[in-house]
Design an enzyme around this catalytic site. Sequence first.
Site, PDB file in Angstrom:
ATOM      1  N   ASP A 181       0.865  -1.169   0.000  1.00 31.70           N
ATOM      2  CA  ASP A 181       0.000   0.000   0.000  1.00 31.70           C
ATOM      3  C   ASP A 181       0.916   1.237   0.000  1.00 31.70           C
ATOM      4  OD1 ASP A 181      -2.238   1.758   0.617  1.00 31.70           O
ATOM      5  OD2 ASP A 181      -1.447   1.788   2.662  1.00 31.70           O
TER       6      ASP A 181
ATOM      7  N   ASP B  87      -0.247   5.105   0.961  1.00 31.49           N
ATOM      8  CA  ASP B  87      -0.510   6.110   1.997  1.00 31.49           C
ATOM      9  C   ASP B  87      -0.594   5.453   3.375  1.00 31.49           C
ATOM     10  OD1 ASP B  87      -0.754   8.470   0.314  1.00 31.49           O
ATOM     11  OD2 ASP B  87      -2.427   7.371  -0.557  1.00 31.49           O
TER      12      ASP B  87
ATOM     13  N   GLY C 243      -9.858  10.302  -2.744  1.00 27.24           N
ATOM     14  CA  GLY C 243     -10.076  11.703  -2.407  1.00 27.24           C
ATOM     15  C   GLY C 243     -11.409  12.249  -2.896  1.00 27.24           C
TER      16      GLY C 243
ATOM     17  N   ARG D  44     -14.095  10.782  -0.808  1.00 23.05           N
ATOM     18  CA  ARG D  44     -14.035  11.351   0.555  1.00 23.05           C
ATOM     19  C   ARG D  44     -14.728  12.705   0.598  1.00 23.05           C
ATOM     20  NH1 ARG D  44      -8.315  10.768   1.781  1.00 23.05           N
ATOM     21  NH2 ARG D  44      -8.994   8.620   1.965  1.00 23.05           N
TER      22      ARG D  44
ATOM     23  N   THR E 151      -5.225   3.178  -3.447  1.00 27.77           N
ATOM     24  CA  THR E 151      -6.373   3.916  -3.977  1.00 27.77           C
ATOM     25  C   THR E 151      -5.971   5.323  -4.425  1.00 27.77           C
ATOM     26  OG1 THR E 151      -7.008   4.846  -1.856  1.00 27.77           O
ATOM     27  CG2 THR E 151      -7.926   2.719  -2.396  1.00 27.77           C
TER      28      THR E 151
HETATM   29  C1  XBP Z   1      -5.271   6.265   0.604  1.00 27.29           C
HETATM   30  C2  XBP Z   1      -6.450   6.961   0.108  1.00 27.29           C
HETATM   31  C3  XBP Z   1      -6.279   8.061  -0.860  1.00 27.29           C
HETATM   32  C4  XBP Z   1      -5.545   9.252  -0.295  1.00 27.29           C
HETATM   33  C5  XBP Z   1      -5.784  10.454  -1.146  1.00 27.29           C
HETATM   34  O1  XBP Z   1      -5.367   4.923   0.245  1.00 27.29           O
HETATM   35  O2  XBP Z   1      -7.564   6.628   0.444  1.00 27.29           O
HETATM   36  O3  XBP Z   1      -7.545   8.462  -1.265  1.00 27.29           O
HETATM   37  O4  XBP Z   1      -6.042   9.542   1.000  1.00 27.29           O
HETATM   38  O5  XBP Z   1      -5.438  10.225  -2.463  1.00 27.29           O
HETATM   39  P1  XBP Z   1      -4.142   3.876   0.346  1.00 27.29           P
HETATM   40  P2  XBP Z   1      -6.380  10.727  -3.667  1.00 27.29           P
HETATM   41  O6  XBP Z   1      -3.703   3.864   1.790  1.00 27.29           O
HETATM   42  O7  XBP Z   1      -4.779   2.599  -0.073  1.00 27.29           O
HETATM   43  O8  XBP Z   1      -3.056   4.296  -0.575  1.00 27.29           O
HETATM   44  O9  XBP Z   1      -6.865  12.086  -3.280  1.00 27.29           O
HETATM   45  O10 XBP Z   1      -5.472  10.716  -4.857  1.00 27.29           O
HETATM   46  O11 XBP Z   1      -7.515   9.748  -3.773  1.00 27.29           O
HETATM   47 MG    MG Z   2      -2.985   3.102   3.468  1.00 26.97          MG
END
Ligand code: XBP
Ligand code: MG
Length: 252
Positions: free
Chosen positions: A9, A11, A53, A56, A120
């Site tokens: 993963d 983030d 994002g 969200r 994601t």
């Molecule tokens: C992280 C997420 C992402 C980021 C924001 O998912 O949910 O949406 O928060 O990125 P992961 P975007 O831990 O699976 O990487 O704004 O580009 O969606």
């Molecule tokens: Mg994550």
Amino acid sequence: MPLRALIFDVDGTLADTERDAHRVAFNQAFAAAGLPFEWDVPTYGHYLKVTGGKERLRCFLNDHPTMPQLSDGDIARIHQQKTAIYVEMMQAGLLPLRPGVERLLNAARDAGLPLAIATTTTPANVESLLKSTLGQDGPERFQIIGAGDIVPHKKPAPDIYKYVLEQLGFPAGDCLALEDSNNGLCSAVAAGLATVITQTEYTRNQDFSSALRVLDQLGEPGSPAKVLQGKEAGHHLVVDIAILSQWLTEEA
Ligand code: XBP
Ligand code: MG
């Protein structure tokens, strides 16, 4: 059973990007669009329950009917602006990788163990993070980068892990996922993957009961990780390829 690939993963797992990078980029994009709200640290933590994002922001607006209600096109434009801000932050070298991540990536490269990404977040975000932390060829270290809207359903759905497994051509039982959140864990487990969690400040109280192990980080020699859940709970260790292989074998 041999360990044939590690699937990371991004983030929260490769780097602690959410509070001080994604959240800040969202707020700057909201301000630039003249929107009358911003996400403080707890509010953003609450909305991390929604991955993606754009999704969200839509969820936040649904919960706050007195705020300006945006069309999907408006949300896409604001999100594009947010991505541009985030990429600039990464290019400025704002965020380091989490402890032990670069060591483990290097060890995998030395061992010829394939690496992949299942996230994601938007592809541009992944690319800028990898380049700023690992160098211009950082993204090339990963055989497959599965990111963002490439699959119809984001985590906790298994789609992104299934996509990456299909591209790798390995059965799920021969690979390990590394995650930081319950949404990520649900996604990986639903795709059949044993999953190691390195939790973050935002995810530390989440349910990780289906994880192979839960740790506070991957650890470095001289500064080991603490095992929080699993057979070695309470012990300190440095997560390396040998340990990951052993955990996967025991699981089989
Ligand atoms: C992280 C997420 C992402 C980021 C924001 O998912 O949910 O949406 O928060 O990125 P992961 P975007 O831990 O699976 O990487 O704004 O580009 O969606
Ligand atoms: Mg994550």
